[in-house]
Design an enzyme around this catalytic site. Structure first.
Site, PDB file in Angstrom:
ATOM      1  N   ILE A 283       0.856  -1.193   0.000  1.00 14.20           N
ATOM      2  CA  ILE A 283       0.000   0.000   0.000  1.00 14.20           C
ATOM      3  C   ILE A 283       0.893   1.245   0.000  1.00 14.20           C
ATOM      4  CG2 ILE A 283      -1.817   1.236   1.224  1.00 14.20           C
ATOM      5  CD1 ILE A 283      -2.586  -1.402   2.542  1.00 14.20           C
ATOM      6  N   ASN A 290      -1.777   5.924   8.571  1.00 13.75           N
ATOM      7  CA  ASN A 290      -1.810   5.595  10.000  1.00 13.75           C
ATOM      8  C   ASN A 290      -1.565   6.832  10.863  1.00 13.75           C
ATOM      9  OD1 ASN A 290      -2.511   2.897  10.377  1.00 13.75           O
ATOM     10  ND2 ASN A 290      -0.449   2.150   9.948  1.00 13.75           N
ATOM     11  N   ASP A 299      -6.159  -0.220  10.035  1.00 19.48           N
ATOM     12  CA  ASP A 299      -6.582  -1.625  10.087  1.00 19.48           C
ATOM     13  C   ASP A 299      -7.748  -1.882   9.140  1.00 19.48           C
ATOM     14  OD1 ASP A 299      -4.644  -2.109  11.957  1.00 19.48           O
ATOM     15  OD2 ASP A 299      -5.998  -2.082  13.694  1.00 19.48           O
ATOM     16  N   GLU A 325       2.007  -3.545   5.710  1.00 17.01           N
ATOM     17  CA  GLU A 325       1.071  -3.277   4.628  1.00 17.01           C
ATOM     18  C   GLU A 325       1.412  -4.055   3.363  1.00 17.01           C
ATOM     19  OE1 GLU A 325       4.249   0.028   4.386  1.00 17.01           O
ATOM     20  OE2 GLU A 325       3.319  -1.289   5.890  1.00 17.01           O
TER      21      GLU A 325
END
Length: 407
Positions: A283, A290, A299, A325
């Protein structure tokens, strides 16, 4: 009816002896319910009591009459205790001892002070009736089963029939006078002894039927419980194995499951010459997501991404969370061109539909195809290197051996 009372007493003693020994043997050989021991003691006391009473001409009256009748009546107490033991009910020892003391006192009174054979028979009969009724009540309590079964009802019927015979004996005693010497007794005492012998055999058969059915039901229940426990164990083992092979957040496979499946697919590749491709997905700017929105939002992004993967890939394709990720998609029976098309669909779908407020989510993907006799470790390494080429190329793109010019 002309039956010798001494012969009946001897037959009664033999019947009680055989029943007592039989119950002990069954208990010892099968290690079954301890209620058999109590019933064995009951019929053993019948034998001892009958022996003392039948020798009244040679023994003191206290031993032959008082002790003999007391031992004779302990039978009904022991049978009641055997029933309560079978049903798992406590034994009211103090109450029983008081009733035995009362019986002994009354019997002694009508033997030594105010001699009355009729009253002795009535007292004995009432004692037997009382404890027999208590036995029926406890036997019919639905403890081991939801309702009393046919074997319980049969045994209870035998006891009730014996109670009725004993009541009839009381009625007859009240109507007419009996011989003061029991061993010279007429047909009333003869019928009483004979009915007891028949009752003993019928009761023992009924109680053994009850016990046998109980043991059979216990085996069925234990088998069912064991089956349930095994099923639960299998379920827990499957859950444990599943937890050990999957990422708890996204439910995608973990590295351990990837290693197992990838090696299997490599073996199939070598055996059947099937193509095998691997896509390494990352990602873009996930740390920034985050930091900006919090880990709970991050999440949810990870979970949504796995859902996107599974919506697009085939059933035989597998998704694994590699770490953070990063994800790996294993594509069996897929050549590099087909893998590129799948990965492009994934990238485009994520870019078009995944957003966190105003921030669009994108992914970079490196795709490689397993070469001849190449290890899974080497395949992963090449896909990882291609992923970083995609990152350096501006992210939100798919890079493969074909696009990188290394195929």
């Amino acid at each position: 009816m002309d039956l010798d009372i001494r012969t009946l007493f001897i037959a009664n003693m033999l019947t009680a002896f055989i029943v007592s020994i039989m119950m002990l043997i069954i208990w010892r050989t099968r290690k079954s319910n301890a209620s058999l021991v109590w019933i064995s003691l009951g019929f053993g006391s019948v034998m001892m009591g009958a022996m003392l009473i039948s020798n009244s001409d040679y023994l003191p009256s206290f031993i032959s009459i008082i002790m003999g009748n007391s031992l004779y009546l302990l039978w009904v107490v022991f049978v009641w205790q055997g029933t309560r033991n079978f049903q798992g009910l406590p034994f009211p020892l103090k109450t029983v001892l008081l009733s035995l003391l009362l019986f002994t006192c009354l019997f002694a009174y009508y033997t030594y002070i105010d001699f009355d054979t009729d009253m002795c028979i009535i007292i004995t009969s009432l004692f037997v009736i009382t404890y027999s009724i208590l036995t029926v009540i406890d036997l019919l309590k639905p403890i081991h089963i939801k309702s009393p079964a046919i074997e319980h009802k049969y045994t209870a019927t035998i006891i009730i029939f014996f109670v009725l015979v004993t009541l009839l004996q009381i009625v007859i005693v009240l109507i007419r006078k009996v011989d003061s010497h029991f061993m010279n007794a007429d047909w009333l005492q003869q019928i009483s002894v004979l009915s007891f012998m028949l009752y003993s055999i019928a009761f023992v058969l009924g109680f053994l039927w009850v016990l046998q059915r109980y043991l059979e039901n216990s085996l069925v229940e234990r088998a069912a419980a064991l089956k349930k426990a095994n099923s639960l164990t299998d379920h827990l083992r499957q859950e444990a194995e599943n937890a050990a092979l999957h990422d708890p957040l996204t439910l995608a496979g973990n590295r351990r499951k990837f290693q197992n499946n990838a090696n299997l697919e490599r073996d199939r590749h070598l055996r059947h010459n099937h193509s095998l491709c691997l896509a390494f997905v990352d990602i873009d700017h996930f740390k920034a997501i985050n930091d900006k929105y919090g880990h709970s939002v991050g999440d949810k992004v990870l979970q949504s991404l796995v859902t996107y993967f599974t919506d697009i890939i085939r059933n035989i394709d597998m998704v694994y969370r590699w770490g953070g990720e990063e994800f790996i998609i294993l594509l069996p029976e897929t050549n590099l061109n087909e893998a590129l098309l799948v990965c492009e669909r994934i990238r485009e779908h994520v870019h078009a539909t995944m957003m966190v407020e105003q921030d669009r989510i994108t992914v970079s993907i490196g795709v490689s195809q397993l070469r001849e006799k190449e290890s899974i470790k080497a395949l992963v390494k090449r896909a990882d290197e291609l992923l970083y080429v995609a990152k350096r190329s501006g992210r939100n793109c798919v890079v493969s051996d074909l696009k990188n010019g290394n195929q």
